[in-house]
Design a protein around this motif. Sequence first.
Motif, mmCIF file in Angstrom:
data_model
loop_
_atom_site.group_PDB
_atom_site.id
_atom_site.type_symbol
_atom_site.label_atom_id
_atom_site.label_comp_id
_atom_site.label_asym_id
_atom_site.label_seq_id
_atom_site.Cartn_x
_atom_site.Cartn_y
_atom_site.Cartn_z
ATOM 1 N N VAL A 170 13.788 50.101 64.288
ATOM 2 C CA VAL A 170 14.822 51.408 64.241
ATOM 3 C C VAL A 170 15.111 50.116 65.368
ATOM 4 N N LEU A 171 16.595 49.079 65.162
ATOM 5 C CA LEU A 171 17.105 48.680 66.364
ATOM 6 C C LEU A 171 17.650 49.205 67.811
ATOM 7 N N ASP A 172 17.198 48.256 68.657
ATOM 8 C CA ASP A 172 17.291 48.615 69.947
ATOM 9 C C ASP A 172 17.981 48.348 70.547
ATOM 10 N N GLN A 173 18.413 46.324 70.356
ATOM 11 C CA GLN A 173 18.857 45.470 71.190
ATOM 12 C C GLN A 173 19.250 44.581 70.152
ATOM 13 N N ALA A 174 20.671 44.023 70.723
ATOM 14 C CA ALA A 174 21.095 42.726 69.563
ATOM 15 C C ALA A 174 21.871 41.850 70.840
ATOM 16 N N LEU A 175 20.932 40.702 70.740
ATOM 17 C CA LEU A 175 21.570 39.690 71.775
ATOM 18 C C LEU A 175 21.952 38.420 70.939
ATOM 19 N N MET A 176 22.848 37.747 71.166
ATOM 20 C CA MET A 176 23.643 36.740 70.990
ATOM 21 C C MET A 176 23.452 35.387 72.322
ATOM 22 N N ASP A 177 23.309 34.006 71.839
ATOM 23 C CA ASP A 177 24.012 33.541 72.842
ATOM 24 C C ASP A 177 24.816 32.657 72.428
ATOM 25 N N LYS A 178 25.991 32.404 72.381
ATOM 26 C CA LYS A 178 27.014 31.573 71.864
ATOM 27 C C LYS A 178 26.694 29.960 72.601
ATOM 28 N N ARG B 14 19.644 29.432 80.433
ATOM 29 C CA ARG B 14 20.749 30.147 80.692
ATOM 30 C C ARG B 14 21.378 30.668 79.267
ATOM 31 N N GLY B 15 21.158 30.933 78.727
ATOM 32 C CA GLY B 15 20.736 32.165 78.096
ATOM 33 C C GLY B 15 20.457 33.989 77.742
ATOM 34 N N HIS B 16 21.062 34.630 76.375
ATOM 35 C CA HIS B 16 20.072 35.551 76.995
ATOM 36 C C HIS B 16 18.469 35.703 76.515
ATOM 37 N N LEU B 17 18.123 34.461 75.680
ATOM 38 C CA LEU B 17 16.479 34.476 75.966
ATOM 39 C C LEU B 17 15.810 34.158 77.440
ATOM 40 N N GLY B 18 16.706 33.295 77.846
ATOM 41 C CA GLY B 18 16.337 33.218 79.055
ATOM 42 C C GLY B 18 15.737 34.444 80.055
ATOM 43 N N ASP B 19 16.756 34.974 79.685
ATOM 44 C CA ASP B 19 16.517 36.837 80.459
ATOM 45 C C ASP B 19 15.270 37.582 79.666
ATOM 46 N N LEU B 20 15.423 37.302 78.072
ATOM 47 C CA LEU B 20 14.185 37.716 77.859
ATOM 48 C C LEU B 20 12.735 37.261 78.133
ATOM 49 N N LEU B 21 13.264 35.925 78.052
ATOM 50 C CA LEU B 21 11.190 35.510 78.365
ATOM 51 C C LEU B 21 11.391 36.421 79.998
ATOM 52 N N LYS B 22 11.891 36.482 81.554
ATOM 53 C CA LYS B 22 12.148 36.609 82.327
ATOM 54 C C LYS B 22 11.177 38.424 82.444
ATOM 55 N N LEU B 23 12.133 38.937 80.957
ATOM 56 C CA LEU B 23 11.125 40.652 81.184
ATOM 57 C C LEU B 23 10.253 40.154 80.839
ATOM 58 N N VAL B 24 9.703 39.420 80.218
ATOM 59 C CA VAL B 24 8.060 39.816 79.041
ATOM 60 C C VAL B 24 7.761 39.816 80.483
ATOM 61 N N GLU B 25 7.746 37.965 81.017
ATOM 62 C CA GLU B 25 6.450 37.717 82.593
ATOM 63 C C GLU B 25 6.437 38.498 82.901
ATOM 64 N N ARG B 26 7.621 39.555 83.158
ATOM 65 C CA ARG B 26 7.323 40.749 84.350
ATOM 66 C C ARG B 26 7.309 41.792 83.697
ATOM 67 N N LYS B 27 6.650 41.758 82.801
ATOM 68 C CA LYS B 27 5.871 43.104 81.691
ATOM 69 C C LYS B 27 7.111 44.577 81.539
ATOM 70 N N GLU B 28 8.530 43.968 81.630
ATOM 71 C CA GLU B 28 9.443 44.854 81.835
ATOM 72 C C GLU B 28 9.685 45.914 80.891
ATOM 73 N N ILE B 29 9.262 44.784 79.277
ATOM 74 C CA ILE B 29 9.489 44.990 78.303
ATOM 75 C C ILE B 29 7.751 46.005 77.510
ATOM 76 N N ALA B 30 7.946 47.197 76.623
ATOM 77 C CA ALA B 30 6.836 47.413 75.973
ATOM 78 C C ALA B 30 6.395 46.744 75.550
ATOM 79 N N PRO B 31 4.855 46.676 75.260
ATOM 80 C CA PRO B 31 4.432 45.999 74.070
ATOM 81 C C PRO B 31 4.416 46.732 72.790
ATOM 82 N N GLY B 32 4.526 45.994 71.724
ATOM 83 C CA GLY B 32 4.432 46.334 70.347
ATOM 84 C C GLY B 32 6.200 46.443 69.828
ATOM 85 N N ILE B 33 6.978 46.131 71.100
ATOM 86 C CA ILE B 33 8.758 45.726 70.174
ATOM 87 C C ILE B 33 8.760 44.358 69.319
#
Length: 540
Positions: free
Chosen positions: A51-59, A71-90
Amino acid sequence: MSRNGPLIAGDLRGRRAISYLRFSSSPQEKGSTIERQQAVLDSILSRCGLVLDQALMDKALSASTGHHRKRGHLGDLLKLVERKEIAPGIVLIVEAIDRLTRERFFDAFDVIKTLIKGGLILVTGDLTVWDDEAINSPMNHKLVAEINAARAYTDRLRDLSSAAHASRRRKMELLADNPVAPGVILNSRPPGWLIREGMHYVLHPDHAQTVRIIYQMCRDGNSVRQIAAKLNGDGVALLGNAGGVGTEWRAPRVGQILRDEKVLGFVQPCIRVGNKRVPTGNRVKLYPQVIDASAWVQARELLTSRRDQLKGRRGRLVANLFTGKVFCATCGGAMRVDTGGRTRKDGSRQRKLLCARFAESKTCGDRTRYDLHHYEPLILLEIAARSSVVPRGTPQSTRAAAETLAAVRIKVEMLAESIATLAPRIGSSATLADQVERMSKERDALRRKADVLEVEQQAASAGVSRSREVWDFIKALIRPALSGDAGARERLRSLLSRVDFRIVGDRETPIGGVLLTVAGETVTIEPAGYQDEPDDYQGE
């Protein structure tokens, strides 16, 4: 959580997913990369029942330099993961590992390690599932191979690109020696006033005219800030690759155009050393010329003179039109304007000249103050009356520039002949090789000097006719400047910085006058009989 072996695609049904799509350069957006990657991502969603929850694109963010994680969306995702703000299992789905990274192994593995240790499950287009169990299983050799393959692909592209750039530089060297040699098309976008048609560059019909307008406004005395404001007021469109974000002209962009040698058609070949572009070889006239050389030199001199002469605070109404031209009668040092004290009857602030040394350190004993409200109009009218003064650009300077250019060209030809004679005889002689190298460097330096002299020669030939236009413009600005027009005062101050005149306090005059020296003649200016609005001046 322990289980019997790594997860497989069928174990993921019903889980939430984040899709990630990336490409390295803007031209790829017009190709098929987005459509191809999206088709793979849709296939993963369907086959795994996600089930798609979010779509990220770095142009246009490179994975080989790490721009996407910095400076892209992947960097934002890595920061959220490091701060444990994304639930495990996604589940994070990508077309392939090289969408996430093409960096060297340790940097690449750190990206994947951060994602998986943070609880995400990684799935690629071939339905390989990467989680903590999979990475610690014998199948980790596949991940290592894919990371290495992604880096090898980047290295191969870099080598091909370097070879292509080297080929272009060789062609540009031929172009420098032979103007009729085949042209060169660069990978980078041309300046905004040019467009590419096949294997040629041509002037953009609208943007080229905008560049000419910018140079004309600069020659008329407008600052880069005023030029930008005028272009915005007239609704003039930005050039094709204006740089930066926004839809309005800015002063730095105008200044960049006024200093850019590309308006004369010149391009400097460069090589990349680390993260820097280093010039190599001679400048080449690769682009069509949009303005004449004299206009470029005059703009450069104007910008330089403003930088060197128009120092200090400008103020809302440009308190001192004569910055750098006014000197103390006692110590000979510069005078400055004091705007403090009482307000005048007309509501304006007082503006009085006094010795800067006296005001700042009391190292001069001359405390005389000269009221600019009285002197300014009389000085301007006196300068305008002597408009026969001719600034730079005399016939003598034109001849001198032509003679110097001819001598440099002859020297270049002599060095070229000597190099051609000695080069075949180098063999294993280190001494002869060093001699040829020194001669080559001297020849290249003289070629660059000849380019500059050629531009200055064209400028000198146009200087005399331009001087009259400058004087006419100075006289036209006097009345609006005296009426308090801030823009007119700023333009007038800029133009006056180019005129050779000098103002010195005259302590011999009982009522306190000043001595104005212009065009080799000195006159005494006294404030007696001055009216706030000089009716005898009609302006031209």
